[in-house]
Design an enzyme around this catalytic site. Structure first.
Site, short mmCIF file in Angstrom:
data_model
loop_
_atom_site.label_atom_id
_atom_site.label_comp_id
_atom_site.label_asym_id
_atom_site.label_seq_id
_atom_site.Cartn_x
_atom_site.Cartn_y
_atom_site.Cartn_z
N LYS A 68 -4.17 47.45 65.22
CA LYS A 68 -4.45 46.88 66.54
C LYS A 68 -5.39 45.68 66.34
CE LYS A 68 -5.93 48.42 71.19
NZ LYS A 68 -6.42 49.56 71.99
N SER A 143 -4.23 50.18 76.26
CA SER A 143 -4.20 48.84 75.74
C SER A 143 -3.51 48.74 74.38
CB SER A 143 -5.62 48.32 75.62
OG SER A 143 -6.36 49.12 74.72
N SER A 167 -6.17 54.51 76.13
CA SER A 167 -5.48 53.38 75.51
C SER A 167 -4.62 53.71 74.30
CB SER A 167 -6.48 52.30 75.11
OG SER A 167 -6.83 51.53 76.23
#
Lengths: 487, 486
Positions: A68, A143, A167
């Site tokens: 990420k 996210s 997330s």
């Protein structure tokens, strides 16, 4: 024959048996990255020059993975999906990534997130929206949108994620994969761009519970650079996956998942909840006890507000370092104040700015008691309520969200106040730092849906084993996204 | 001042200069002239960096807290003080607000002004991180992050001080404590001490223990030397009295000013209304840390004897004068040197004489510190012994001492090398005495006729012959004896 869409153990065996090399895996993964980039816009950076590594006895050696883009990676662009860091190339690597690289894992791309992890849609990153590999008209949720999309699409067996509210666990559900956020402190946060430090967790997105265990086994460990990390050398997640759950006790919360709570439920929500009920039956069949419990609805309803207050307050402070003076593209201005203002005004998306304003507001002297301190009280009460449950039950089991992935145009969003709890209850796992895992539990309208299992702090082995046993009662382990709608 | 009395409170910031690393990062904690050399990623707030608490800094803060008779918290917390400034890369300073609890709360300490004992109450003392330092030029500014993250102790007093003199005496006491305990070099030239000063005035006849009688508090920031503290207070008292006199005092609002070195005045910065809201909240990256009672007690035991205690001992036990005692305790290193010399067996008064006159004189003249001195207390003691047992004269002793310091050589070796042994053997001296008397028979006559001071002449002659090595007292006695015999 492709390999990167297999389980970690399968890939490892193939490597060991010489059916494929680390180099070939990387090429395959890079090739898929490019395809998925076109389809879903999942990556900020594709690491074209990723180098193969020696295959050792470690299951992760020689195998590609995704990171990420809010993890600091030395020499590799790390943007947090924000314009404020669009050119930022760090000179140090996050501890958890170092841990993975130490055992031979190979990063092949950096995945898109909602700007600095602040968002639940995967649509606010500076490189554009991330589309769901099952249905391009739908979101991945956020996210960790890019990580979820890539793992679901079979780019590699796993990607790292971060989880402040849900997330990791919400995108996992929307993409039909596994998302695991371990106990707070199990994985060092050093090198993770902070959103709300007291709620931020590192974790992993995978296609099976076992893979999640393998990955987090490698990521975790006490880190002298993170005072909130702890020594878990006696915790062996993969080894804990016996599948034996006889006598384990689960509970679900009536106020959150009982159909009767949603008299106006649409078809999707109804199917989602009915599907969940079926899984509870599976749980009983393999020897677990499942009971219904009740928690004060008013308290549950306060969770989302408390989350907004606490996370925004910490975020506004955490991101005060983004001034463009030390790093990031420095803005022009007659004075330092003007430089900072211009940088922040130009760099941040409107959503983030709104959160900063909320964060500042709730911390102001005249508001802090009413908002911030009260939010902390709500947090404490919720955590206490869950800890009470853990005295009697091994874990709380609940459906994730109110159905499958939502449409990107928002046309079918249910504006039902009641579903707020259903949508937001995963935050309680962050409030308490509880180990929490989402696994796919079925389909609604040919789109995946998920359920979540959350247990007490440091009880990760137990939580994963329950998830593992339940996963075995269903047929979604290692599933790859099958495109049902290409927009 | 006449009709008014001043109420002064101080916020004294002192860097903990003696830890190896900074308070929340592992960058070196050292004063460095070369900018931006002692930095780690946290000190510049690179994304993803986290603070880790320096235990040594906490220990030193606890020691200060104990000395100030404060209460120590059960758990250690840190808080964020949020504001934007280029010298604050994170956009917040990690500090300790009064809630939940800083490293020390509610203490007091006594100090001396012109021989009179005063007491000041301490509101709190807390541990925080220093900001970077900035220099401003006409068209640009520079930032030096060496200072960013240096541990800083801030102590806040009640407005219990009443004059510039008292304020400075208090600060000097604190500086002495910081130096004695090894918490800090406390060198204002290196910017290690910085103060904010609160001044208000109150009518002489009013009871200052009642808060409703207090005047309007004016805070003056940026006062960075003890001299400036004195000037600031004198200026501010005068300014406020003038306001009383011309009737504008009651209109004066609580405000923050700063001391301007150039104009030697205080200058308006902001009013209470424009006070910055720092939006404090507990630093989430540092878990609460239990401060065990055992640890605190072990720190208490490590507190060295401070200046006050030593001075009392020097006066009461060693019977030194106030002046000498004050000189000896002014710096811990000197006091330690003195104590060590006594431990080696030198009589305190003798040690004091040698140190306060000869050694300190030498240090001052050559502008060096006692720790740089070649002569150890052990060497000094041996040298003093040589004088005391009359192996050498005290004049010789001083000469040897200087020579030892200049040439960095053991005084005993010097004595031997120079053949400086005093002739303390009667038979040996007697040879010289007889010789001189024979040479000056006329002088013996004079002596016998009552000119007793002639004896000095004889002594002088013998010294000449022995190059000053003859023991003067012994020589004198022998001369007298020999003359009587004739």
């Amino acid at each position: 024959m492709s390999y990167v869409d297999k389980s970690i153990e399968e890939i490892h065996s193939a490597l060991k048996e010489g059916k494929i090399t680390s180099r070939e895996l990387i090429e395959e993964s890079l090739q898929k990255s490019k395809e998925i980039q076109k389809k879903c816009n999942a990556f900020v950076t594709i690491i074209e020059d990723a180098k193969e590594k020696e295959v050792t006895d470690h299951l992760l050696s020689g195998i590609p993975f995704g990171i990420k883009d809010n993890y600091s990676t030395k020499g590799i662009l790390s943007t947090g999906s924000s314009n404020t860091l669009k050119d930022y190339v760090p000179f140090f690597t996050a501890t958890s990534i170092e841990n993975l690289e130490k055992v031979g894992a190979i990063a092949v791309n950096k995945t898109v997130l909602d700007e600095f992890g602040m968002g639940a849609t995967g649509t606010t990153g500076h490189t554009g929206i991330v589309k769901n590999p099952w249905d391009k008209t739908r979101m991945c949720a956020g996210s960790s949108a890019g990580s979820a999309a890539a793992v679901a699409a079979g780019v590699y067996p796993y990607a790292t994620g971060s989880d402040t509210g849900d997330s990791i666990r919400k995108p996992a559900a929307y993409c039909g994969i596994v998302g695991y956020k371990p106990t707070y402190g199990l994985i060092s946060r050093y090198g993770l761009f902070p959103f709300a430090s007291s709620l931020d967790h590192c974790g992993a997105l995978t296609r099976s519970v076992k893979d999640a265990a393998i990955v987090v086994d490698a990521m975790k460990g006490i880190d002298p650079k993170d005072m909130t990390s702890y020594d878990s050398k006696d915790m062996h997640l993969k080894e804990a996956l016996t599948g034996n759950v006889k006598g384990k006790k689960l509970c679900y919360i009536k106020e959150i998942c009982d159909k009767k709570m949603y008299p106006n439920a649409n078809k999707e929500l109804k199917e989602h909840l009915e599907n969940f009920e079926k899984v509870l039956e599976n749980a009983k069949k393999i020897g677990m006890e499942v009971e219904e419990v009740s928690i004060d609805k008013e308290l549950l309803k306060a969770s989302a507000s408390a989350y907004v207050v606490i996370s925004c307050a910490e975020a506004t402070s955490n991101m005060s370092n983004l001034t463009g003076i030390v790093f990031g593209p420095r803005a022009q201005g007659k004075s330092y104040i003007e430089m900072m203002k211009n940088y922040r005004t130009e760099g941040f998306s409107p959503l983030i700015k709104r959160r900063f304003i909320i964060g500042s507001y709730v911390l102001q002297k005249e508001n802090i008691d009413r908002y911030f301190k009260n939010a902390q009280k709500v947090r404490r009460m919720l955590v206490d309520a869950w800890k009470d449950l853990f005295k009697k039950y091994d874990a709380v089991i609940l459906p994730v969200g109110s159905g499958p992935a939502k449409l990107l145009d928002g046309s079918l969003d249910i504006l039902d106040e009641n579903t707020v709890i259903l949508e937001e209850h995963l935050q309680i796992g962050n409030f308490g730092g509880f180990p929490s895992i989402t696994i796919p539990d079925g389909f609604v309208d040919s789109l995946p849906v998920g359920l979540n299992i959350t247990g007490n702090c440091y009880d990760d082995e137990n939580v994963l084993n329950i998830a593992y046993a339940l996963e075995n009662t269903m047929e979604y382990k290692n599933q790859i996204a099958k495109e049902v709608n290409n927009g | 001042m006449g009709k008014y009395k001043a109420m002064i409170g101080l916020e004294m910031h002192c860097q903990i200069s003696t830890t190896n690393t900074k308070v929340f990062s592992n960058a070196k904690n050292a004063y460095n002239e070369i900018p931006n050399t002692n930095i780690k990623p946290l000190d510049m707030a690179f994304p993803g960096t986290l603070p880790t608490v320096n235990k040594e800094a906490v220990k030193k803060s606890l020691m200060a807290s104990l000395i100030l008779n404060c209460k120590q918290p059960e758990y250690l917390y840190f808080e964020r003080k949020n504001y934007y400034y280029p010298d604050l890369p994170k956009g917040y300073q990690i500090t300790q607000q009064t809630s939940p609890a800083p490293i020390g709360v509610g203490g007091s300490i006594t100090f001396e002004v012109n021989g009179e004992e005063k007491k000041v109450r301490i509101d709190n003392i807390h541990l925080e991180e220093d900001a970077a330092s900035t220099d401003h030029y006409s068209s640009y500014s520079t930032i030096d992050y060496n200072r960013a993250g240096v541990p800083l102790l801030e102590l806040v007093t009640y407005p219990d001080l009443h004059s510039a003199e008292e304020a400075v005496a208090f600060l000097e006491t604190m500086r002495s404590i910081y130096r004695y305990t090894g918490i800090s070099e406390a060198d204002s030239k290196k910017g290690q001490i910085r103060c904010d000063v609160n001044v208000s005035i109150i009518d002489e006849n009013l009871d200052e223990t009642k808060e409703e009688n207090w005047g309007t508090k004016i805070e003056i920031k940026n006062v960075n030397s003890f001299g400036a503290v004195k000037d600031t207070i004198l200026y501010e008292i005068d300014r406020q009295i003038r306001k009383k006199e011309d009737g504008t005092y009651d209109k004066m609002k609580q405000e923050t000013r700063r001391w301007d070195e150039e104009s030697e005045t205080t200058i308006f910065m902001r009013s209470k209304v424009d006070e910055i809201d720092y939006k404090y909240f507990v630093e989430p990256n540092i878990p609460k840390i239990k401060l065990s009672k055992d640890w605190i007690e072990s720190i208490r035991k490590e507190i060295p004897a401070l200046a006050k205690e030593r001075k009392e001992k020097y006066q009461n036990e060693y019977h030194l004068s106030v002046v000498d005692a004050n000189i000896l305790v002014k710096e811990k290193e000197i006091s330690d040197y003195f104590d060590e010399t006594i431990k080696e067996g030198t009589n305190p008064k003798t040690a004091s004489n040698w140190i306060t006159s000869t050694i300190l004189g030498y240090l001052n003249k050559n502008d060096i510190e006692i720790k740089e001195l070649f002569l150890t207390p052990k060497m000094l003691t041996k040298l003093i012994k040589k004088v005391e047992d009359k192996t050498i004269s005290s004049k010789q002793g001083k000469e040897v001492l200087y020579k030892s310091l200049e040439e960095k050589e053991d005084p005993i070796t010097i004595i031997e090398k120079l053949g400086l042994k005093q002739i303390g053997n009667e038979e040996e001296i007697l040879v010289f005495v007889k010789e001189v008397l024979e040479e000056h028979l006329d002088m013996i006559e004079k002596y016998k006729n009552g000119r007793t001071n002639v004896i000095d002449f004889f002594v002088g002659q013998i010294m000449k012959k022995t190059k000053g090595k003859a023991n003067p007292a012994m020589t004198m006695n022998l001369i007298k004896q020999e003359i009587e015999k004739r």
